[in-house]
Design an enzyme around this catalytic site. Structure first.
Site, PDB file in Angstrom:
ATOM      1  NE  ARG A   1     -22.033  -4.082   3.743  1.00 54.24           N
ATOM      2  CZ  ARG A   1     -20.923  -4.566   3.230  1.00 54.24           C
ATOM      3  NH1 ARG A   1     -19.711  -4.197   3.882  1.00 54.24           N
ATOM      4  NH2 ARG A   1     -20.872  -5.218   2.138  1.00 54.24           N
TER       5      ARG A   1
ATOM      6  CE  LYS B   1      -4.520   0.923   1.822  1.00 50.56           C
ATOM      7  NZ  LYS B   1      -5.423   0.471   2.837  1.00 50.56           N
TER       8      LYS B   1
ATOM      9  CD  GLU C   1     -19.543  -3.819   7.871  1.00 50.79           C
ATOM     10  OE1 GLU C   1     -18.972  -3.054   7.555  1.00 50.79           O
ATOM     11  OE2 GLU C   1     -20.039  -5.009   7.628  1.00 50.79           O
TER      12      GLU C   1
END
Length: 619
Positions: A394, A281, A366
């Site tokens: 969610r 990243k 979640e």
């Protein structure tokens, strides 16, 4: 574009595919530099895109996009994809009102197959797209790119399990940027990946299985030998093989030539394929490599110095929550803080460092986060779930089935409620009041400032019931913080007395309401609680005013204003009602201030709507 001689020639992937393979390393270099320059001037997601430059180039070089369909999970990493697919010159407008969308967006480009913003949807959608292509005999390829964070969600594994059982042709690429490129992701592994993905090995493997099909022990031995060879190189691949995928990798995700070789080989393989690549990243930009979290989403900054601007503004609501959490944890060892992979965004960094035994990051899961909290509450602990409004959507069934029905003392600290700004449709916190208000046993609060936010968190934590406090993205007002104390449940607060018109305010639009009140001499009530609602106050206001205006940063349909309408209807009050909030459409990207103005929820818009309604109602 004079600093980008090759990139300036690429206005579509077709232009990219005309270049010789030897020039693609230079294309990657220019693409990375352009991405850094453009995002530093426009703001946006940076580190993820820097890490997927080579992969993006390789994918568009090998596959005939948009005929072959490329699906990005979440989409933070799709800026290079946008640049290569005809949107290079529009990049300065990204995340701005009327500009490019921050994520892949179907209405924006035929190259954006799936509109996204939430994680872990790519494999499910990709499988549906692949089956549709198969049934139409279209001959198109389907490729899904998913990150190591997104694949932690249960939905991704549900899709993998289904795809592996159907044997549909599709390629899933796991972009793994958590692990460093260690020794096994080098020349030897790249060579083996090319070998294992090649047609010779594939034909030997399938042919051998057919020849040996009548000799079960030998067939089983061959299968085990194949798994052993793969396991030596890629021990993590066994799980994906068990799910029915042909696993290849891990390979270096920054070697564009090896990526192309492997993708070309895998594009001809039948059935579900899984390619594991390892990337870094922030690749190619030292500040982002050192701090990929800090450079994940950036404001405008000087990319030459590599320093992000420091904010001198008042603390954010997320910081207010994080400080409250630490304050409570000092007093109560039973407090447990839970986040679904949003530690930084939810203001929980200090808490996670100071109270590691009371902190759980459950990854992008979640549903699990909410039911996990329910289990902790059953066990006698006091869980606090820090979650964005858009992500709580969610876990709706878990909120009802696992927390509310059982009346468990779980506190939901709902961040990014209301208008969030540049992330647009997928991230607006526009619906939480509407979808929570109908749930029995749930206490719902909306503070007007940071002091009230703290008191509400404290109230919800100690009430012994399911409770939710929703607060906005961004900086707080700057009021004095009082010592923590519990609020009387369902009790509103009269802020200003006026005549004829009363504004019942729910949340942080209170300053706008007060400015309007001074001009029009109207009553203002800080309602504070959406559930239980202060029915007594509403009744009093209805008897003494001609018009009630409800103000909320939530969808008008089913929101706090609808709750007031229900009370007025039941009590049969003869008073007019104007509900102000977010209209019945998905709010696009743009700054919070721009969107509030567009929705007429700023001072001028509120005043205009009240005056227009009051004038019309007099006729």
């Amino acid at each position: 574009m004079q600093n980008y001689p090759l990139l300036s020639l690429i206005n579509s992937p077709e232009d990219l595919r005309l270049l010789p393979k030897e020039q693609l390393t230079q294309v990657c270099k220019e693409l990375r530099e352009y991405l850094l320059e453009s995002v530093s001037q426009s703001s946006g997601h940076l580190a993820s895109g820097l890490g997927t430059v080579e992969l993006t180039v390789a994918l568009h070089y090998v596959f005939k996009t948009p005929f072959d369909q490329l699906i990005w999970d979440v989409g933070h990493q799709a800026y290079p994809h946008k640049i290569l697919t005809g949107r290079r010159d529009q990049m300065p407008t990204i995340r701005q009102k009327g500009g490019l969308h921050p994520f892949p967006w179907r209405d924006e480009s035929e190259f954006d197959v799936l509109s996204v913003g939430h994680s872990s949807t790519s494999i499910s959608a990709g499988l549906g797209i692949a089956i549709a292509a198969e049934r139409e005999n279209a001959g198109r390829k389907t490729v899904c790119v998913i990150g190591d964070g997104a694949i932690t969600a249960g939905m991704a594994f549900e899709a993998l399990n289904h795809a592996g059982s159907l044997h549909t042709d599709m390629l899933v690429i796991l972009n793994d940027n958590e692990m460093s490129i260690s020794e096994n992701v080098g020349a030897l592994n790249n060579h083996l990946a090319r070998l294992l993905s090649g047609s010779f090995y594939s034909s030997i493997r399938e042919g051998g299985k057919k020849i040996l099909s009548g000799v079960p022990p030998i067939k089983e031995f061959v299968k085990k030998t194949e798994e052993h060879v793969k396991g030596l190189v890629s021990p993590g691949g066994t799980m994906f093989e068990e799910l029915g995928f042909n696993y290849i990798g891990p390979i270096d995700g920054h070697n564009v030539e090896e990526l192309i070789n492997t993708l070309q080989n895998m594009s001809s393989l039948k059935g579900p394929q899984f390619l594991h690549i390892v990337t870094k990243k922030g690749k190619g930009y030292i500040p982002a490599e050192k701090d990929p979290i800090g450079f994940h989403g950036v404001p405008k900054f000087n990319h030459l110095s590599g320093e992000l601007p420091k904010s001198n503004a008042t603390p954010t609501y997320s910081k207010i929550f994080g400080d409250w959490l630490c304050e409570m944890a000092e007093q109560d060892p039973k407090l447990i803080g839970i986040t679904p992979a949003m530690r930084e965004g939810s203001g929980m960094v200090e808490f996670s460092q100071r109270f590691p035994q009371q902190y759980f990051d459950v990854a992008i899961a979640e549903q699990h986060a909410v039911t996990f909290a329910a289990g902790l509450a059953i066990g006698g602990y006091k869980p606090v779930v820090a979650i964005y409004s858009t992500f709580l959507q969610r876990a709706y069934d878990q909120l009802i089935h696992d927390v509310a029905i059982q009346n468990l003392p779980v506190l939901f600290a709902i961040d990014r409620a209301g208008i969030v700004g540049a992330d647009g449709q997928t991230h607006q916190g526009a619906f939480d009041l509407s979808f929570m208000r109908c749930i029995p046993n749930l206490i719902i609060m909306a503070p007007s400032d940071e002091n009230e936010c703290r008191q509400m968190l404290y109230t919800g934590y100690h009430c012994g019931k399911p409770a939710a406090v929703r607060y906005p993205r961004g900086n707080a007002v700057g009021v004095t913080l009082e010592p923590l104390h519990a609020l009387e449940l369902g009790k509103s607060k009269l802020i200003r007395e006026g005549k004829k018109i009363a504004i019942l305010n729910f949340g942080t639009l209170l300053p706008n309401a007060l400015k309007v009140a001074e001009k029009l001499n109207v009553t203002v009530v800080d309602m504070r609680f959406i559930k239980p609602l202060d029915v007594t106050r509403i009744s009093e206001i209805a008897k003494t005013h001609e018009l009630i205006v409800t103000l909320e940063e939530n969808a008008i349909q089913g929101g706090a204003g609808s709750a007031v309408a229900e009370v007025l209807h039941v009590q049969q009050h003869n008073v007019k009602l104007l509900q102000l909030g977010i209209p019945d459409f998905f709010v696009p990207p743009g700054s919070q201030a721009e969107m509030l103005t567009a929705l007429k929820l700023d001072e001028i818009g509120i005043e205009q709507q009240i005056e227009d309604f009051f004038r019309q109602s007099q006729h």
